[in-house]
Scaffold this motif. Structure first.
Motif, PDB file in Angstrom:
ATOM      1  N   GLY A  93      -2.168   2.544 -13.182  1.00  0.00           N
ATOM      2  CA  GLY A  93      -1.523   1.246 -13.069  1.00  0.00           C
ATOM      3  C   GLY A  93      -1.658   0.575 -11.717  1.00  0.00           C
ATOM      4  N   PHE A  94      -2.393   1.185 -10.798  1.00  0.00           N
ATOM      5  CA  PHE A  94      -2.590   0.556  -9.491  1.00  0.00           C
ATOM      6  C   PHE A  94      -3.444  -0.701  -9.613  1.00  0.00           C
ATOM      7  CE2 PHE A  94      -1.333   4.758  -7.952  1.00  0.00           C
ATOM      8  CZ  PHE A  94      -0.514   4.407  -6.884  1.00  0.00           C
ATOM      9  N   SER A  95      -3.152  -1.660  -8.748  1.00  0.00           N
ATOM     10  CA  SER A  95      -3.887  -2.932  -8.746  1.00  0.00           C
ATOM     11  C   SER A  95      -5.240  -2.809  -8.045  1.00  0.00           C
ATOM     12  CB  SER A  95      -3.069  -4.012  -8.035  1.00  0.00           C
ATOM     13  OG  SER A  95      -1.754  -4.053  -8.517  1.00  0.00           O
ATOM     14  N   GLY A  96      -5.416  -1.737  -7.314  1.00  0.00           N
ATOM     15  CA  GLY A  96      -6.647  -1.526  -6.565  1.00  0.00           C
ATOM     16  C   GLY A  96      -6.456  -0.394  -5.572  1.00  0.00           C
ATOM     17  N   TRP A  97      -7.252  -0.404  -4.516  1.00  0.00           N
ATOM     18  CA  TRP A  97      -7.303   0.728  -3.591  1.00  0.00           C
ATOM     19  C   TRP A  97      -7.339   0.255  -2.138  1.00  0.00           C
ATOM     20  CZ3 TRP A  97     -10.756  -0.835  -7.190  1.00  0.00           C
ATOM     21  CH2 TRP A  97     -10.687  -0.207  -8.443  1.00  0.00           C
ATOM     22  N   TRP A  98      -6.723   1.048  -1.283  1.00  0.00           N
ATOM     23  CA  TRP A  98      -6.751   0.837   0.169  1.00  0.00           C
ATOM     24  C   TRP A  98      -7.604   1.970   0.714  1.00  0.00           C
ATOM     25  CZ3 TRP A  98      -4.403   2.736   4.934  1.00  0.00           C
ATOM     26  CH2 TRP A  98      -4.168   1.759   5.923  1.00  0.00           C
ATOM     27  N   LEU A  99      -8.870   1.693   0.983  1.00  0.00           N
ATOM     28  CA  LEU A  99      -9.841   2.719   1.324  1.00  0.00           C
ATOM     29  C   LEU A  99      -9.877   2.962   2.828  1.00  0.00           C
ATOM     30  CD1 LEU A  99     -12.672   1.458  -1.065  1.00  0.00           C
ATOM     31  CD2 LEU A  99     -10.813   3.090  -1.562  1.00  0.00           C
ATOM     32  N   ARG A 134       0.973  -6.695  -5.629  1.00  0.00           N
ATOM     33  CA  ARG A 134      -0.210  -5.942  -5.992  1.00  0.00           C
ATOM     34  C   ARG A 134      -0.084  -4.604  -5.277  1.00  0.00           C
ATOM     35  NH1 ARG A 134      -5.168  -9.958  -4.734  1.00  0.00           N
ATOM     36  NH2 ARG A 134      -3.696 -10.647  -3.145  1.00  0.00           N
ATOM     37  N   VAL A 135      -0.129  -3.529  -6.028  1.00  0.00           N
ATOM     38  CA  VAL A 135       0.092  -2.205  -5.447  1.00  0.00           C
ATOM     39  C   VAL A 135      -1.239  -1.480  -5.287  1.00  0.00           C
ATOM     40  CG1 VAL A 135       1.361  -0.046  -5.630  1.00  0.00           C
ATOM     41  CG2 VAL A 135       2.331  -2.131  -6.600  1.00  0.00           C
ATOM     42  N   LEU A 136      -1.603  -1.196  -4.043  1.00  0.00           N
ATOM     43  CA  LEU A 136      -2.858  -0.526  -3.746  1.00  0.00           C
ATOM     44  C   LEU A 136      -2.622   0.951  -3.443  1.00  0.00           C
ATOM     45  CD1 LEU A 136      -4.692  -3.121  -1.457  1.00  0.00           C
ATOM     46  CD2 LEU A 136      -4.504  -3.066  -3.955  1.00  0.00           C
ATOM     47  N   ALA A 137      -3.475   1.790  -3.991  1.00  0.00           N
ATOM     48  CA  ALA A 137      -3.382   3.232  -3.772  1.00  0.00           C
ATOM     49  C   ALA A 137      -4.172   3.645  -2.536  1.00  0.00           C
ATOM     50  CB  ALA A 137      -3.922   3.978  -4.990  1.00  0.00           C
ATOM     51  N   TYR A 138      -3.555   4.441  -1.697  1.00  0.00           N
ATOM     52  CA  TYR A 138      -4.269   4.975  -0.536  1.00  0.00           C
ATOM     53  C   TYR A 138      -5.333   5.953  -1.011  1.00  0.00           C
ATOM     54  CZ  TYR A 138      -5.351   7.554   3.708  1.00  0.00           C
ATOM     55  OH  TYR A 138      -6.019   8.132   4.750  1.00  0.00           O
ATOM     56  N   LEU A 139      -6.537   5.803  -0.501  1.00  0.00           N
ATOM     57  CA  LEU A 139      -7.616   6.737  -0.810  1.00  0.00           C
ATOM     58  C   LEU A 139      -8.547   6.798   0.387  1.00  0.00           C
ATOM     59  CD1 LEU A 139      -9.190   8.559  -2.764  1.00  0.00           C
ATOM     60  CD2 LEU A 139     -10.320   6.498  -3.656  1.00  0.00           C
ATOM     61  N   SER A 140      -8.612   7.953   1.030  1.00  0.00           N
ATOM     62  CA  SER A 140      -9.514   8.098   2.169  1.00  0.00           C
ATOM     63  C   SER A 140     -10.908   8.411   1.645  1.00  0.00           C
ATOM     64  CB  SER A 140      -9.046   9.209   3.106  1.00  0.00           C
ATOM     65  OG  SER A 140      -9.942   9.314   4.205  1.00  0.00           O
ATOM     66  N   ILE A 141     -11.850   7.526   1.941  1.00  0.00           N
ATOM     67  CA  ILE A 141     -13.217   7.738   1.471  1.00  0.00           C
ATOM     68  C   ILE A 141     -14.096   8.418   2.515  1.00  0.00           C
ATOM     69  CG2 ILE A 141     -13.163   5.842  -0.174  1.00  0.00           C
ATOM     70  CD1 ILE A 141     -14.674   4.130   1.890  1.00  0.00           C
ATOM     71  N   GLY A 142     -13.722   8.291   3.784  1.00  0.00           N
ATOM     72  CA  GLY A 142     -14.564   8.823   4.853  1.00  0.00           C
ATOM     73  C   GLY A 142     -14.078  10.119   5.454  1.00  0.00           C
ATOM     74  N   SER A 143     -12.949  10.628   4.937  1.00  0.00           N
ATOM     75  CA  SER A 143     -12.405  11.856   5.507  1.00  0.00           C
ATOM     76  C   SER A 143     -11.670  12.656   4.441  1.00  0.00           C
ATOM     77  CB  SER A 143     -11.443  11.538   6.651  1.00  0.00           C
ATOM     78  OG  SER A 143     -10.243  10.975   6.148  1.00  0.00           O
ATOM     79  N   VAL A 162       0.849  -1.191   0.000  1.00  0.00           N
ATOM     80  CA  VAL A 162       0.000   0.000   0.000  1.00  0.00           C
ATOM     81  C   VAL A 162       0.885   1.241   0.000  1.00  0.00           C
ATOM     82  CG1 VAL A 162      -1.816   1.254   1.220  1.00  0.00           C
ATOM     83  CG2 VAL A 162      -1.733  -1.264   1.322  1.00  0.00           C
ATOM     84  N   ILE A 163       0.609   2.165  -0.916  1.00  0.00           N
ATOM     85  CA  ILE A 163       1.425   3.382  -0.995  1.00  0.00           C
ATOM     86  C   ILE A 163       0.551   4.616  -1.189  1.00  0.00           C
ATOM     87  CG2 ILE A 163       3.446   2.164  -1.897  1.00  0.00           C
ATOM     88  CD1 ILE A 163       2.747   3.216  -4.684  1.00  0.00           C
ATOM     89  N   GLU A 164       1.136   5.769  -0.910  1.00  0.00           N
ATOM     90  CA  GLU A 164       0.488   7.061  -1.160  1.00  0.00           C
ATOM     91  C   GLU A 164       0.713   7.419  -2.629  1.00  0.00           C
ATOM     92  OE1 GLU A 164      -1.206  10.252  -1.713  1.00  0.00           O
ATOM     93  OE2 GLU A 164      -1.419   9.601   0.372  1.00  0.00           O
ATOM     94  N   PRO A 165      -0.321   7.446  -3.448  1.00  0.00           N
ATOM     95  CA  PRO A 165      -0.158   7.625  -4.900  1.00  0.00           C
ATOM     96  C   PRO A 165       0.529   8.914  -5.320  1.00  0.00           C
ATOM     97  CG  PRO A 165      -2.468   7.839  -4.257  1.00  0.00           C
ATOM     98  CD  PRO A 165      -1.739   7.282  -3.076  1.00  0.00           C
ATOM     99  N   GLU A 166       0.373   9.975  -4.537  1.00  0.00           N
ATOM    100  CA  GLU A 166       0.974  11.253  -4.907  1.00  0.00           C
ATOM    101  C   GLU A 166       2.494  11.228  -4.821  1.00  0.00           C
ATOM    102  OE1 GLU A 166      -0.920  13.343  -6.220  1.00  0.00           O
ATOM    103  OE2 GLU A 166      -2.870  12.620  -5.539  1.00  0.00           O
ATOM    104  N   ASP A 167       3.050  10.245  -4.121  1.00  0.00           N
ATOM    105  CA  ASP A 167       4.504  10.190  -3.908  1.00  0.00           C
ATOM    106  C   ASP A 167       5.251   9.366  -4.948  1.00  0.00           C
ATOM    107  OD1 ASP A 167       4.109  11.729  -1.666  1.00  0.00           O
ATOM    108  OD2 ASP A 167       4.172  10.060  -0.256  1.00  0.00           O
ATOM    109  N   LYS A 211     -16.947  -2.340  -8.761  1.00  0.00           N
ATOM    110  CA  LYS A 211     -17.345  -2.556 -10.150  1.00  0.00           C
ATOM    111  C   LYS A 211     -16.304  -2.041 -11.143  1.00  0.00           C
ATOM    112  CE  LYS A 211     -22.370  -2.481  -9.439  1.00  0.00           C
ATOM    113  NZ  LYS A 211     -23.620  -1.694  -9.654  1.00  0.00           N
ATOM    114  N   ILE A 212     -15.464  -1.115 -10.703  1.00  0.00           N
ATOM    115  CA  ILE A 212     -14.422  -0.576 -11.580  1.00  0.00           C
ATOM    116  C   ILE A 212     -13.464  -1.688 -11.994  1.00  0.00           C
ATOM    117  CG2 ILE A 212     -12.483   1.047 -11.741  1.00  0.00           C
ATOM    118  CD1 ILE A 212     -13.998   2.803  -9.708  1.00  0.00           C
ATOM    119  N   GLY A 213     -13.264  -2.634 -11.059  1.00  0.00           N
ATOM    120  CA  GLY A 213     -12.373  -3.759 -11.336  1.00  0.00           C
ATOM    121  C   GLY A 213     -11.010  -3.535 -10.728  1.00  0.00           C
ATOM    122  N   GLY A 214     -10.697  -4.282  -9.719  1.00  0.00           N
ATOM    123  CA  GLY A 214      -9.441  -4.116  -8.996  1.00  0.00           C
ATOM    124  C   GLY A 214      -9.620  -4.658  -7.602  1.00  0.00           C
TER     125      GLY A 214
END
Length: 246
Positions: A104-110, A45-54, A25-30, A137-140
Motif C-alpha cells: 500500500g505504499f505510494s512509492g519509495w524513498w531510496l 503520500r507514504v514512501l517506504a524507506y529502502l536503501s539501494i546503495g547499502s 517517509v517511514i520505515e516499512p518494518e515498523d 516502471k513499477i509505478g509509484g
C-alpha cells in the motif's frame, strides 16, 4: 508541500495534520498495512524507506547479500556500501520495491545512492541508472535521498532525470552534522559546499524534478535561510530535524 521523514521515530496517523499530497517517509518494518492506510487516509503520500546503495547488518536479508558488500559507510558502523553491479542485489531491490507497493505504499524513498560517489565507474553509473528506471516502471513516486554526484553526472550527460525519479532530497545544504552521537551536534554548511548544493538543487528543478531539503539544525537563523531558499527557488518542500535520529 508538506514533507516529513520518520525513520527512528514512529508516527501515528492521528498525530499528522491533514495534507493534500504531502510526503511522509517511514520505515516499512515498523508499520502494519492498516497503519500505512490510515496515514494515506489523511491525504499523505507514504514512501517506504529502502536503501539501494547499502546494507545494514541489522536487516533480515543481510546474510543473504553480505557477499556483495564493499566498504563501511562513514559514521555508520553497521552499514556497508554495496556492489551496484551485482545483479542478485539489484534483482532483490526490484523485488523488494514491488513487495512494498503491494503493501500500500505510494512509492519509495531510496537511500545511499551516494555509493556512486565512493565507487565511481561507468559500470556503477549504468547499474544505478538501470535500477532507478526499473523501480520507476513499477509505478509509484520515486524519491532518492542524496546521490548528488550521480545526478550531477546524469544531467551533464543529458540523461532524462524524470525517467529515473520524481523527486530528490539533499541533506545538509545549509546545515552540517558535526557529531552523529546522541542528539547530534550541528553547525552551518561550509560556504563552498553550500554554494554547490544550491546550484545543484536549482538545476534539478529546471529538469522538472521536485527538490526537497533535509536539514539538521536548532538555529533559527539557519532555519530561516532554508525556508527562504525553498520558497525563492521553488523547491517542493523541506524537513528540519533537531535530532540526528529522524
Amino acid at each position: 508541500m508538506k514533507y516529513r521523514v520518520y525513520l527512528s521515530t514512529k508516527i501515528k496517523a492521528k498525530n499528522l495534520p491533514v495534507s493534500k499530497g504531502g510526503i511522509c517517509v517511514i520505515e516499512p518494518e515498523d508499520y502494519t498495512d492498516a497503519q500505512i492506510k490510515a496515514i494515506k487516509t489523511k491525504g499523505w503520500r507514504v514512501l517506504a524507506y529502502l536503501s539501494i546503495g547499502s546494507i545494514s547488518t541489522e536487516r533480515k536479508y543481510y546474510k543473504t547479500y553480505a557477499k556483495y558488500k564493499k566498504g563501511r559507510l562513514p559514521d555508520w558502523p553497521k552499514e556497508y556500501y554495496m556492489d551496484m553491479t551485482a545483479k542478485p542485489w539489484t534483482d532483490f531491490l526490484i523485488k523488494r520495491a514491488k513487495e512494498l507497493k503491494k503493501r500500500g505504499f505510494s512509492g519509495w524513498w531510496l537511500d545511499n545512492l551516494d555509493v556512486y560517489e565512493y565507487y565511481k565507474s561507468t559500470k556503477t553509473f549504468d547499474a544505478c541508472q538501470t535500477l532507478l528506471k526499473n523501480i520507476k516502471k513499477i509505478g509509484g513516486y520515486v524519491m532518492v535521498n542524496g546521490g548528488s554526484e550521480f545526478f550531477d553526472k546524469a544531467m551533464n550527460k543529458k540523461v532524462k532525470i524524470k525517467n529515473l525519479v520524481n523527486g530528490v532530497t539533499q541533506e545538509e545544504v545549509f546545515s552540517l552534522i558535526k557529531n552523529y552521537f546522541g542528539k547530534g551536534k550541528f553547525g552551518e554548511q561550509k560556504a563552498d559546499q553550500k554554494k554547490w548544493y544550491k546550484s545543484y538543487m536549482k538545476r534539478l528543478v529546471k529538469n522538472k524534478i521536485q527538490g526537497f531539503l533535509l536539514e539538521y539544525t536548532r538555529d533559527t537563523k539557519v532555519k530561516n535561510k532554508i525556508k527562504t531558499f525553498t520558497k525563492k527557488y521553488k523547491m517542493s518542500g523541506y524537513y528540519i530535524s533537531g535530532n540526528v535520529n529522524l
